[in-house]
Enzyme design. Structure first.
Site, PDB file in Angstrom:
ATOM      1  N   GLU A  99     -11.959-129.098  21.073  1.00 38.83           N
ATOM      2  CA  GLU A  99     -10.881-129.629  21.818  1.00 38.83           C
ATOM      3  C   GLU A  99     -11.428-129.374  23.267  1.00 38.83           C
ATOM      4  OE1 GLU A  99      -7.098-128.351  20.932  1.00 38.83           O
ATOM      5  OE2 GLU A  99      -7.480-128.817  18.491  1.00 38.83           O
ATOM      6  N   HIS A 226      -4.904-128.263  25.413  1.00 40.44           N
ATOM      7  CA  HIS A 226      -5.594-128.734  24.009  1.00 40.44           C
ATOM      8  C   HIS A 226      -5.759-130.322  23.928  1.00 40.44           C
ATOM      9  CE1 HIS A 226      -4.711-125.021  21.535  1.00 40.44           C
ATOM     10  NE2 HIS A 226      -4.235-124.758  22.655  1.00 40.44           N
ATOM     11  N   GLU A 316      -1.303-131.321  25.278  1.00 41.34           N
ATOM     12  CA  GLU A 316      -2.247-131.899  24.469  1.00 41.34           C
ATOM     13  C   GLU A 316      -2.512-133.158  25.388  1.00 41.34           C
ATOM     14  OE1 GLU A 316      -3.133-131.006  21.793  1.00 41.34           O
ATOM     15  OE2 GLU A 316      -1.289-129.583  21.040  1.00 41.34           O
TER      16      GLU A 316
HETATM   17 ZN   LIG Z   1      -5.732-127.302  19.994  1.00 44.38          ZN
END
Ligand SMILES: [Zn+2]
Ligand SMILES: *[C@@H]1O[C@H](CO)[C@@H](O)[C@H](O)[C@H]1NC(C)=O
Length: 456
Positions: A99, A226, A316
């Site tokens: 990531e 992430h 994220e």
């Molecule tokens: Zn992750």
């Protein structure tokens, strides 16, 4: 979202200035936005350090399994020194090696802070003067190399996620949730929970390095970057109930409202995160409680909250875990304001000094806020930072050997309120304030549940 930077003149002159310097020519093209392999990452950090030598420092918090350094770039007006009442902040990227957007964004952020500081940008200058900022672009350099070997197009969903030994680092921290959920029922300790005696043998080198880092710096606010979804995820990640497949339950911290606000700060300052529909998922306002999404144990954000004074959320940032280099410029523009706005949140709430009768600072004093069952402690210099939403609060400060002190404070929406405490020495022979500070462990070892292959 509109950028809140206001340097119209600078914006007009910038392209010209960039074209005049050799380096600028590259920066002017999106060609500057490339993926950085380990050697390139190190070079990029050291180049920022040499461009901004008086406000930066590079240090390593340890090495990966394969021996790569986990380098941190620090920004401060006094690098290397904790100044009382100046909060410490951290950004951690690339914990999952595949990531990669967070890693690249943090390199860009470092360059940006340096360039804007040099250009005299008031907002950035102020941030660097009032904050000690620590940036760890890659917590998992070994996993990254495995993922990068495959390249963006061919990267599988899980290739390079773990460290060299294929351990998922976001399932590798000591599980303190089980202990907290037990203490909640028995009115036990609500902060700085004890680690198992042999924790160092139970975790990977990268995790150990990060825990040692947390022990050495009094971090107040943090984010863990992430990819694989687009949402700001806040604690707890671990559900309070025993997990039943497919069932998701919200697991609120005592600071739930504050965490929501922190997550929204990011999602609304991000170009599209707050819209909610991303990567085929929907998250209202672009935020979610971790356990509500899917429960996970031994993650880093819960650990921050339960073991330190640090409030951490998990960001994220992209559907594509390994986006092509051509997407990086757009991603940077979408995240730039959010990264800065989130950083500024470390300056809200209440902060101050804890002194004794003779004006000596008291470290490790416990600061409790009535109605919020999560205490924080003062740092080595006797300073404390309690992030809070606007409102009126009652704070009680206690330390062994001193009489507790209680004060009321009203927090506004702007800068942190300064509130100092002076504790009187407790009369000899009394033993107040020592209410089971260290109700000793008996750590329950929750078995690792099968690794959930989600983004976090
Ligand atoms: Zn992750
Ligand atoms: C609190 O302590 C700091 C550091 O000693 C000092 O600069 C500040 O003036 C004090 N504030 C108040 C309100 O007493």
């Amino acid at each position: 979202m509109e950028m809140r930077f206001t340097w119209p003149l600078l914006l007009l002159l910038l392209p010209v200035a960039l074209l005049l310097s050799g380096q600028g020519v590259r920066a002017a093209h999106t060609g500057d936005f490339q993926h950085h392999r380990y050697e390139e990452l190190v070079r990029a950090l050291f180049s920022v350090q040499s461009e901004c030598p008086y406000v930066t420092r590079i240090y390593s918090i340890g090495r990966s399994v394969e021996g790569r350094h986990l380098y941190v770039l620090e920004f401060s007006d006094n690098p290397g020194i904790h100044e009382a009442l100046e909060p410490e902040f951290k950004y951690v990227g690339n914990m999952h090696g595949n990531e990669v957007l967070g890693r690249e964004l943090l390199i860009q952020l470092a360059k940006f802070l340096c360039e804007e500081y040099r250009a005299g940008n008031e907002r950035i200058t102020r941030l660097i003067h009032d904050t000690r900022i620590h940036i760890l672009p890659s917590m998992n350099p070994d996993g990254y190399e495995v993922a990068a070997q495959q390249g963006p197009e061919f990267n599988g969903y899980l290739v390079g996620r773990g460290n060299f030994r294929e351990v998922d680092l976001n399932r590798n921290f000591p599980d303190l949730n089980a202990l907290l959920y037990y203490y909640e029922k028995s009115n036990g300790r609500n902060h700085h929970l004890p680690l198992p005696d042999n924790w160092e043998e139970q975790v990977e080198p990268e995790t150990r390095a990060v825990i040692n880092w947390m022990q050495n710096y009094n971090f107040i606010l943090s984010a863990n970057l992430h990819g694989g979804a687009v949402v700001a995820n806040y604690p707890f990640d671990k559900s309070r109930e025993i997990r039943i497949r497919g069932k998701t339950t919200y697991s609120a911290t005592p600071d739930d409202k504050l965490f929501k606000k922190l997550a929204k700060t990011y999602s609304y300052a991000h170009s599209w995160m707050h819209k909610g529909w991303n990567c085929g998922d929907y998250f209202e306002e672009g935020i979610t409680n971790g356990a509500r999404w899917y429960s996970l144990s031994k993650g880093m954000q819960d650990f921050n909250y339960l073991y330190t004074n640090c409030f951490e959320i998990t960001l994220e940032l992209s559907c594509d875990k390994f986006p092509p280099a051509s997407a990086l410029h757009k991603e940077w523009m979408a995240n730039r304001e959010a990264l800065i706005s989130y950083l500024e949140q470390v300056h809200h709430g209440v902060k101050g000094m804890i002194y004794d009768d003779n004006n000596n600072p008291i470290s490790d004093a416990v600061i409790a806020v009535a109605g919020i069952n999560h205490d924080i402690t003062s740092g080595a210099d006797g300073d404390y930072f309690r992030l809070l939403l606007p409102g009126t609060y009652t704070l009680t400060v206690s330390a062994p050997g001193y009489q507790a002190s209680t004060k009321q404070v009203t927090v506004g929406p702007a800068e942190a309120i300064l509130l100092n405490f002076t504790l009187k020495t407790a009369p000899k022979g009394t033993n107040q304030n020592l209410k089971s500070q260290h109700s000793k462990k008996s750590q329950t070892t929750a078995k690792v549940s099968a690794a959930n292959p989600g983004p976090r």
